[in-house]
Write a protein that holds these residues in place. Structure first.
Motif, PDB file in Angstrom:
ATOM      1  N   GLN A 598       0.848  -1.189   0.000  1.00  0.00           N
ATOM      2  CA  GLN A 598       0.000   0.000   0.000  1.00  0.00           C
ATOM      3  C   GLN A 598       0.887   1.244   0.000  1.00  0.00           C
ATOM      4  O   GLN A 598       1.152   1.832   1.046  1.00  0.00           O
ATOM      5  N   ALA A 602      -4.864   5.209  -0.702  1.00  0.00           N
ATOM      6  CA  ALA A 602      -5.918   4.809  -1.635  1.00  0.00           C
ATOM      7  C   ALA A 602      -5.480   3.719  -2.609  1.00  0.00           C
ATOM      8  O   ALA A 602      -6.313   3.153  -3.311  1.00  0.00           O
ATOM      9  N   LEU A 603      -4.180   3.422  -2.668  1.00  0.00           N
ATOM     10  CA  LEU A 603      -3.659   2.489  -3.671  1.00  0.00           C
ATOM     11  C   LEU A 603      -3.209   1.193  -3.009  1.00  0.00           C
ATOM     12  O   LEU A 603      -2.469   1.207  -2.018  1.00  0.00           O
ATOM     13  N   TYR A 640      -7.479   1.113  -6.682  1.00  0.00           N
ATOM     14  CA  TYR A 640      -7.449   2.487  -6.173  1.00  0.00           C
ATOM     15  C   TYR A 640      -8.843   2.810  -5.671  1.00  0.00           C
ATOM     16  O   TYR A 640      -9.830   2.694  -6.413  1.00  0.00           O
ATOM     17  N   LYS A 641      -8.943   3.189  -4.398  1.00  0.00           N
ATOM     18  CA  LYS A 641     -10.263   3.438  -3.841  1.00  0.00           C
ATOM     19  C   LYS A 641     -10.182   4.355  -2.636  1.00  0.00           C
ATOM     20  O   LYS A 641      -9.341   4.173  -1.753  1.00  0.00           O
ATOM     21  N   TYR A 647     -13.037   5.231  -8.175  1.00  0.00           N
ATOM     22  CA  TYR A 647     -12.319   4.015  -7.797  1.00  0.00           C
ATOM     23  C   TYR A 647     -12.099   3.164  -9.036  1.00  0.00           C
ATOM     24  O   TYR A 647     -12.831   3.262 -10.032  1.00  0.00           O
TER      25      TYR A 647
END
Length: 740
Positions: A598, A602-603, A640-641, A647
């Motif tokens: 990570q 977000a990734l 990606y979220k 996302y």
């Protein structure tokens, strides 16, 4: 002066003498948070919250720092000042920074928990694929249980993998289509909270079919929000989902989820696949007792084009999505009711009771050999059964502190009874005429079990020996006159197995854990074979695992596992053909490598690699391959979220070519398939797109070495070759969801 001395004495007493803390952890809606990990950074002592969010910790001193940690919640720290605290924690997207390894945390569970949190399952078919190294395949129009491949096994539909939902067994003993048949299609994926995975047969709770491991799906106790979701895509695919909370209190909650799914699939002969699901759950806590009631109902019907021979595609007779016999298909249903009660006592002990009932029906028409056995009417077969399952188990747990050693003792007993009516395999014509019944009768099978376990935690070590006893009654009443010698009376036989297990782990800090496990697992064989003395009742499997999980940096998690297994001779009932195939003893060794990375919040990057060497032990070299056993697989992806906003995620699955028969003269071709999903989340709305098989590759989802004859081929002739079900081509599906 005396007053000052008294205050000084009081201060020293409070700060120098260890204290006991009692606390409660709840979320922002004031609901208790269970299994919150609480650790004292000074002493490394730890505790967990119970179902009321309550925890107790001893050996504290004023000024100690306490850390509260659980996946899915923000990590929180407090300074100990007094003996009672109320902690509120906020839900949070999972972050590798949060991961704290501890002796109680199962290393397998870490990976699956991360994946479910980061990439929630979007279909019932995806549920099992969250297990690293596990691959599935569908070859009956979407209605039948998926075929499972794991640890060098073609597990068929569940023979060597124990599958549970909220503790209720999914595998079916002595099933009409195959031993251990595990159909998960009654689960609505959006209701799944966790996937608790255990590799190997090392835990006392693992019984029948847990040869390679156990997957237990845990459904949500509460819904975060009500939801309406519409999905639509190619091949006339439509799905409607409705989820609603109708009772939402701190100590009481209830919700219902309803799903309806239709699809024709990519085949030239439409699948006309239909499925309806309803799942509901209710729980209530009062004093030191928690009650949980679950209900689900599922019904499905479908047509299927079956497995097609490679030669028919090569000579242009049919396309990859054509059929030799498109009259295959079936229907199935299952209704489940369960009740769980947990009682917590003041002496750090608790008692769990769990009772369940399932009503099940199954009808399936197939044709695997076409015109090999019946050159006039074809080789269509019909498999069916009706089943009632009753089960109960109770578990007592006691926590004891002996000096610096924490001991958790478990003991339990239980039973499961399957009453199967009109279990049959018949040769049929056009789904309307029974030509000959090959097997027809009732099965009664009961499994009694008991276990004892003691988990010792001292310093940085955890040692957990356990012992499990299973006693099984097999019964079969044969309705066919040619096979009957006892006046159609029920024939019975029994067998028992004692399974010792041992797990040892070493956790020097919150970033590294190593482990070693050894144990015995098993699966029972079909009652119909055992009664006729054609099979060993309970073949054993001896397994060992060793490995580690390591957070090399706060953003990188690595896992390495080495394992080996010796399986006794097994006789497997092949429901597709109504025959018995004895498989000799087998030996397997494997290695699994997992990583989660990570780089920013977000990734997320995931990668799994698995290698297995599987051979029959007593066969000559070159004739000892285990058919369809995957020996090298890769899974990987990037997602990606954020909580809100855009996302996206892309993931790929690769499987190498593998032998389809014992001498490797027929090869099941490997494949690489890539899937993509993307969308946008607002406070109340979500729009999404899913693309399966992004690069539109030709791949075979399931494939077998099968001997068959086509209608236009010479009488008495046959060809053994790959027969396959094609994998989904490029497929786009859109989603719109509204939360309220």
């Amino acid at each position: 002066m005396k007053k000052f001395s008294w205050l000084l004495f009081l201060f020293i007493s409070v700060t120098g003498v260890s204290q006991t803390l009692k606390g409660v952890v709840s979320d922002e809606k004031n609901r208790p948070v269970e299994f919150m990990y609480v650790i004292n950074q000074r002493t490394q002592n730890h505790a967990h919250t119970n179902f009321k969010g309550v925890f107790e910790m001893e050996g504290l001193k004023v000024g100690d720092t306490l850390v509260f940690n659980k996946m899915g919640f923000e990590t929180k720290q407090i300074i100990y000042k007094n003996n009672k605290v109320n902690i509120t924690v906020k839900p949070n997207t999972i972050d590798l920074d949060q991961i704290m390894l501890s002796p109680e945390i199962n290393e397998d569970k870490i990976i699956t928990s991360i994946d479910v949190e980061r990439n929630p399952v979007k279909s019932s078919q995806e549920l099992l694929t969250k297990v690293p190294g596990l691959i599935i395949g569908q070859h009956a129009g979407g209605g039948k249980a998926e075929q499972i491949f794991y640890r060098g096994f073609d597990i068929d539909h569940g023979t060597d993998l124990q599958v549970n939902v909220d503790g209720m067994p999914v595998n079916m003993v002595s099933h009409a289509h195959g031993q251990g048949y595990a159909d998960l299609h009654f689960v609505i994926p959006e209701t799944v909270d966790k996937i608790d995975f255990k590799a190997g047969p090392y835990h006392f709770s693992q019984g029948n079919f847990a040869t390679t491991g156990t997957v237990n799906l845990k459904s949500k106790e509460n819904l975060d929000h009500n939801l309406i979701k519409l999905e639509g895509g190619q091949f006339n695919t439509k799905r409607l989902l409705f989820m609603n909370t109708f009772l939402d209190k701190t100590d009481e909650s209830a919700y219902v989820a309803i799903e309806n799914l239709n699809s024709d699939g990519p085949f030239e002969s439409p699948q006309n696949f239909k499925r309806f699901n309803i799942n509901s759950k209710y729980f209530k806590t009062y004093n030191n007792t928690k009650l949980e009631f679950s209900f689900s109902h599922f019904v499905s019907s479908w047509n299927a084009s079956g497995q097609i021979p490679q030669r028919a595609v090569d000579n242009g007779s049919i396309t990859r999505f054509g059929a030799i016999d498109d009259a295959e298909g079936g229907e199935t249903s299952r209704t489940n009711v369960s009740l769980r009660m947990i009682q917590k006592y003041d002496d750090n002990s608790q008692m769990k009771h769990f009772a369940y009932y399932s009503k099940y029906n199954f009808d399936l028409y197939s044709n695997f050999t076409f015109f090999l056995n019946n050159e006039d009417d074809g080789d269509q077969i019909y498999q069916s059964e009706g089943r009632d399952i009753f089960g109960y188990n109770s578990d007592y747990q006691k926590e004891i502190i002996w000096g610096n050693t924490e001991v958790v003792i478990n003991g339990g007993v239980g039973l499961r009874t399957d009453m199967v009516g009109n279990n049959q395999l018949s040769e049929t014509k056009n789904k309307s005429e029974i030509l000959e019944r090959l097997r027809y009768g009732d099965v009664n099978e009961t499994n009694y079990f008991g276990y004892a376990s003691a988990a010792f935690q001292f310093n940085k070590w955890s040692v957990n020996p356990s012992l499990r006893l299973d006693y099984v009654f097999f019964g079969y009443q044969d309705f066919l006159e040619d096979n009957n010698t006892t006046g159609f009376k029920l024939k019975e036989q029994s067998a028992a197995i004692l399974s010792p297990r041992l797990s040892v782990s070493y956790t020097p800090n919150n970033s590294f854990q190593s482990y070693f496990k050894v144990g015995q697992g098993f699966h029972t064989n079909d009652s119909r074979l055992i009664i006729t003395s054609q099979a060993n009742a309970i073949p054993k499997a001896y397994s060992t695992d060793a490995g580690f999980v390591w957070k090399t940096t706060p953003k990188l998690l690595l896992g390495l596992d080495l394992w080996a297994m010796l399986s006794e001779q097994e006789f497997v009932y092949v429901g597709d053909a109504g025959i018995v195939e004895p498989n000799g003893a087998s030996v397997r060794q494997g290695v699994s490598f997992n990583t989660r990375y990570q780089p920013i919040k977000a990734l997320f990057v995931n990668f799994d690699a698995n290698y297995t060497h599987a051979r029959f032990r007593d066969e000559p070299s070159g004739q000892d391959y285990v058919p369809l056993a995957p020996y090298f697989t890769l899974k990987g992806g990037v997602s990606y979220k954020k909580d809100l906003g855009f996302y996206a995620g892309i993931n790929a699955l690769h499987i190498k070519d593998r032998p389809a028969n014992e001498d490797n003269s027929i090869v099941a071709e490997g494949y690489t398939v890539t899937n993509l999903n993307m969308g946008y989340i607002w406070e109340k709305f979500e729009l999404g797109v899913q693309i399966q098989n992004l690069f539109d590759v030709e791949w075979n989802e399931t494939q077998f070495a099968t001997e068959s004859r086509l209608a236009n081929e010479p009488s008495g002739s046959s060809v053994e070759e790959i027969h396959f079900t094609p994998g989904t081509p490029f497929f786009v599906k859109g989603t719109i969801a509204y939360k309220f």
